[in-house]
Scaffold this motif. Structure first.
Motif, PDB file in Angstrom:
ATOM      1  N   GLY A 281      38.350  27.479 -10.535  1.00  0.00           N
ATOM      2  CA  GLY A 281      38.287  26.894 -11.931  1.00  0.00           C
ATOM      3  C   GLY A 281      38.564  27.859 -13.498  1.00  0.00           C
ATOM      4  O   GLY A 281      38.844  28.139 -14.097  1.00  0.00           O
ATOM      5  N   ASN A 282      39.827  29.017 -12.331  1.00  0.00           N
ATOM      6  CA  ASN A 282      40.657  30.257 -13.168  1.00  0.00           C
ATOM      7  C   ASN A 282      41.974  29.223 -13.461  1.00  0.00           C
ATOM      8  O   ASN A 282      42.472  28.569 -12.420  1.00  0.00           O
ATOM      9  N   LYS A 283      41.978  30.054 -15.017  1.00  0.00           N
ATOM     10  CA  LYS A 283      42.524  29.543 -16.309  1.00  0.00           C
ATOM     11  C   LYS A 283      43.629  30.556 -16.212  1.00  0.00           C
ATOM     12  O   LYS A 283      42.121  31.052 -16.858  1.00  0.00           O
ATOM     13  N   GLY A 284      44.409  30.703 -17.420  1.00  0.00           N
ATOM     14  CA  GLY A 284      44.973  31.912 -17.935  1.00  0.00           C
ATOM     15  C   GLY A 284      44.195  33.370 -17.581  1.00  0.00           C
ATOM     16  O   GLY A 284      45.013  33.676 -16.769  1.00  0.00           O
ATOM     17  N   LEU A 287      43.254  33.186 -14.372  1.00  0.00           N
ATOM     18  CA  LEU A 287      43.987  33.600 -13.041  1.00  0.00           C
ATOM     19  C   LEU A 287      44.571  34.297 -12.423  1.00  0.00           C
ATOM     20  O   LEU A 287      45.442  34.367 -11.465  1.00  0.00           O
ATOM     21  N   LYS A 288      45.247  35.106 -13.152  1.00  0.00           N
ATOM     22  CA  LYS A 288      46.611  36.041 -13.138  1.00  0.00           C
ATOM     23  C   LYS A 288      44.936  37.851 -12.700  1.00  0.00           C
ATOM     24  O   LYS A 288      45.726  38.005 -11.947  1.00  0.00           O
ATOM     25  N   GLU A 289      43.985  37.848 -12.866  1.00  0.00           N
ATOM     26  CA  GLU A 289      42.944  38.323 -12.542  1.00  0.00           C
ATOM     27  C   GLU A 289      42.769  38.095 -11.129  1.00  0.00           C
ATOM     28  O   GLU A 289      43.059  38.856 -10.445  1.00  0.00           O
ATOM     29  N   SER A 290      42.491  36.588 -11.171  1.00  0.00           N
ATOM     30  CA  SER A 290      41.973  36.388  -9.391  1.00  0.00           C
ATOM     31  C   SER A 290      43.229  36.528  -8.588  1.00  0.00           C
ATOM     32  O   SER A 290      43.162  37.317  -7.317  1.00  0.00           O
ATOM     33  N   GLY A 291      44.704  35.882  -9.065  1.00  0.00           N
ATOM     34  CA  GLY A 291      45.927  36.675  -8.400  1.00  0.00           C
ATOM     35  C   GLY A 291      46.054  38.295  -8.103  1.00  0.00           C
ATOM     36  O   GLY A 291      46.731  37.993  -6.767  1.00  0.00           O
TER      37      GLY A 291
END
Length: 659
Positions: A281-284, A287-291
């Motif tokens: 459920g990553n957002k914002g 989500l950038k860190e996960s990428g």
């Protein structure tokens, strides 16, 4: 090449030789021997079920078979299982002590031999990587246990009376969104990763702290750990958002000759876990860190694939993480990969991916070597007397015949010491050893170290040294002959000795030498201004004057110098006009605006602002030379400034003055 060896295995060995052994130029095992290969060892740890996880009450998807193998359900066919074989398998009931003692503790001894070692924790998010590396106060992980044992080993090996003195240093960093950040000094910003001429990976500007006890290590490590970036996701409340690397360096210096130095590095790496953003459920920002995390782990997988398949190019430079792990994978380190997996079925795809990565990593071959070098400064404490350096006959000759009171006959000079290619370094004269080490450094930069080459190559190098020495001796003898000829000529002709210096050689007797003098600079003034000044009866300025000057010619063989008349131009200005020009410049410095100051030669916008600021702080200028105190210009620049401005301002004043 053996026909029974499969082609993929041969390609892997060739790739390991290119990527790992190619950077082993500093190895002191000899140029003819290659470092022995060391395969990356892989251990798999299965964590227990975690309460609150989806599917925690179901059957596990992974089951251990023995201490080295496990099986997992085949998602293509539920009636079959996939089996994996590794160096070690730790099930749900294994403790932190079992993992450390079984896989990590055996590689610590390589650090005292001057070799590198690394421990990597790999796996999906929430699989227990950080717990394996750090642990808790009740169950310490790999990092605290390794530091405690390593410090104990260094204290024992570096005690008084032992041949080596040891020092331990630590550095701690994280790779967050492809930025290398120093956790010991967070304000240092993004750091760069470099590679030196020996193939070692280093980070300039990275903080390095000495560590002598485990309490001192905790004093630096615990505050730095709080600087690491963590965040909450659906799968983990304290998910690591960066890759953390703890670097421990062990420096060893030999207390006795030949004063060798060794350096071993230990990398303790806690990798961030791969994430499925649909489940986290990553957002914002998350989500950038996960990428960034998934991108670096993808490059890590490509590096492992290239090394395991023996490909010619390994993409180390595609990511900061793989660039930093260049020594650990396919390099010069004893590497341990701890793959952490989860038993829940919701982690099935992540578990299969982690097991496949671990299976490919097991095929990577490293070539560790000993980082050892000789230190020239270790010879500094050896102090030799003059008698020992030049020998008894040369020492007496240096004192002179009047200082020798005894009439004992001089002993014949000792034959020069010859260096045997098989002679030990500890038995060589220190002066000769220092000379050999300088040759070793000079020739070693071309890829041929002197002190670690085979006998045949060493003999060729020593022959080259002897030829150079003979050439130097011939040049010295030729110089002495020339000096003797000059002295003989001076003794035969005392009159020439008075007219010329004894150090001047005269190959041509009638050669005439002209002594040149520096030319004077002339300031060009507009023609209209010159005409007005010439018509004015009050002016005393002469712009240019033709003056006859005699120039002396010196001849080496002539008893009297020759003189020749020569025309030259000389600038003459009346003192009153010069004083008037200096006063005009001083008035402009004290009363002029920034625009007026910029009208002067050699004064720009920046210097004008500095002059105005200094005038507001210290008051008016007392003389033009005060510009040196403002640090606007130096003494030579001030002289050029006056030459360029005095005549122009004085001439302008003469033009404005009524006739």
């Amino acid at each position: 090449m053996d026909a029974g060896v499969p082609a993929p295995v041969r390609r892997r060995e060739m790739a390991a030789a290119i990527s790992g052994a190619g950077r082993c130029r500093l190895s002191k095992v000899g140029a003819a021997r290659r470092p022995p290969p060391a395969r990356v060892r892989v251990a798999v740890r299965l964590r227990p079920f975690v309460g609150g996880t989806a599917g925690a009450n179901g059957a596990p998807c992974v089951r251990g078979l023995d201490n080295c193998s496990l099986e997992i359900a085949n998602w293509k066919n539920h009636q079959e299982t996939l089996k994996y074989q590794f160096d070690a398998f730790y099930g749900e009931g294994s403790s932190q002590r079992d993992i450390y003692a079984g896989s990590v503790q055996p590689i610590l001894r390589h650090l005292l031999e001057g070799q590198n070692a690394s421990v990597l924790a790999y796996g999906p998010t929430g699989a227990g990587k950080t717990h394996t590396m750090l642990g808790s106060s009740e169950q310490p992980g790999v990092i605290p246990r390794a530091l405690m044992d390593l410090l104990q080993l260094t204290r024992e090996e570096g005690a008084e009376g032992r041949p080596w003195a040891l020092c331990v240093f630590m550095s701690y960093l994280e790779i967050y969104q492809e930025k290398v950040l120093d956790l010991l000094d967070p304000a240092s910003g993004d750091l760069v990763i470099r590679e030196d001429c020996r193939g070692n990976i280093l980070i300039p500007g990275l903080t390095q702290r000495p560590v002598t006890s485990f309490a001192e290590f905790e004093q630096h490590f615990l505050p730095a750990s709080r600087n690491r970036t963590v965040g909450a996701t659906r799968l983990n409340q304290r998910s690591s958002r960066s890759h953390a690397v703890l670097l421990v360096k062990v420096d060893q210096r030999e207390r006795l000759a030949p004063f060798r130095q060794r350096e071993g590095k230990l990398y303790l790496i806690d990798l961030a876990g791969s994430e499925d953003n649909r489940r986290t459920g990553n957002k914002g920002l998350r989500l950038k860190e996960s990428g960034a995390i998934n991108s670096s782990l993808f490059v890590l997988g490509k590096v492992v694939d290239a090394l395991s398949q023996g490909l010619p190019r390994v993409p180390y430079r595609d990511s900061k993480l793989t660039r930093l792990l260049q020594d650990s994978l396919g390099g010069s380190a004893h590497s341990i990969l701890i793959a952490n997996i989860a038993p829940e079925r919701c982690f099935y795809l992540d578990t299969v991916s982690a097991l496949n990565f671990a299976a490919r990593s097991k095929e990577v071959i490293n070539r560790p070597f000993t980082n050892e070098s000789l230190q020239l400064h270790g010879l500094a404490p050896v102090q030799l007397s003059q008698k020992e350096l030049v020998g008894p006959p040369e020492a007496k000759r240096a004192r002179g015949p009047e200082d020798t009171g005894s009439s004992e006959p001089l002993a014949p000079p000792a034959a020069p010491q010859k260096f045997s290619p098989l002679q030990k370094l500890s038995s060589i004269d220190p002066a000769m050893l220092e000379r050999l080490l300088s040759w070793d450094h000079l020739l070693g930069s071309q890829g041929t170290p002197l002190l670690s080459t085979p006998k045949r190559e060493r003999m060729v190098l020593m022959k080259t040294v002897e030829e150079k020495d003979l050439e130097i001796e011939r040049l010295k003898m030729k110089q002495k002959e020339l000096e003797a000829k000059v002295l003989a000529q001076e003794a035969a002709d005392p009159k020439d000795k008075e007219n010329c210096s004894p150090t001047v050689l005269r190959p041509f007797a009638r050669r005439t030498v002209t002594v040149a003098k520096p030319l004077k600079k002339a300031v060009v003034i507009p023609l209209q201004l010159i005409q007005e000044q010439a018509a004015s009866p009050n002016t005393n300025i002469h712009i240019l004057k033709n003056k006859s000057r005699k120039r002396k010619l010196e001849s080496l063989d002539a008893t009297e110098p020759k003189e020749r008349a020569e025309d030259c131009w000389e600038l003459q200005v009346s003192p009153e006009l010069l004083a008037h020009g200096r006063q005009k410049i001083l008035d402009m410095l004290n009363e002029g605006s920034a625009r007026d100051l910029r009208s002067l030669q050699h004064i720009g916008q920046k210097k004008a602002q500095l002059i105005l600021g200094w005038r507001e702080l210290h008051g008016p200028f007392s003389q033009v030379e005060d510009l040196e105190r403002v640090k606007v210009m130096s003494g030579k620049q001030l002289e050029s400034f006056l030459k360029a401005n005095i005549l122009g301002l004085a001439a302008a004043g003469q033009r404005c003055r009524p006739s």
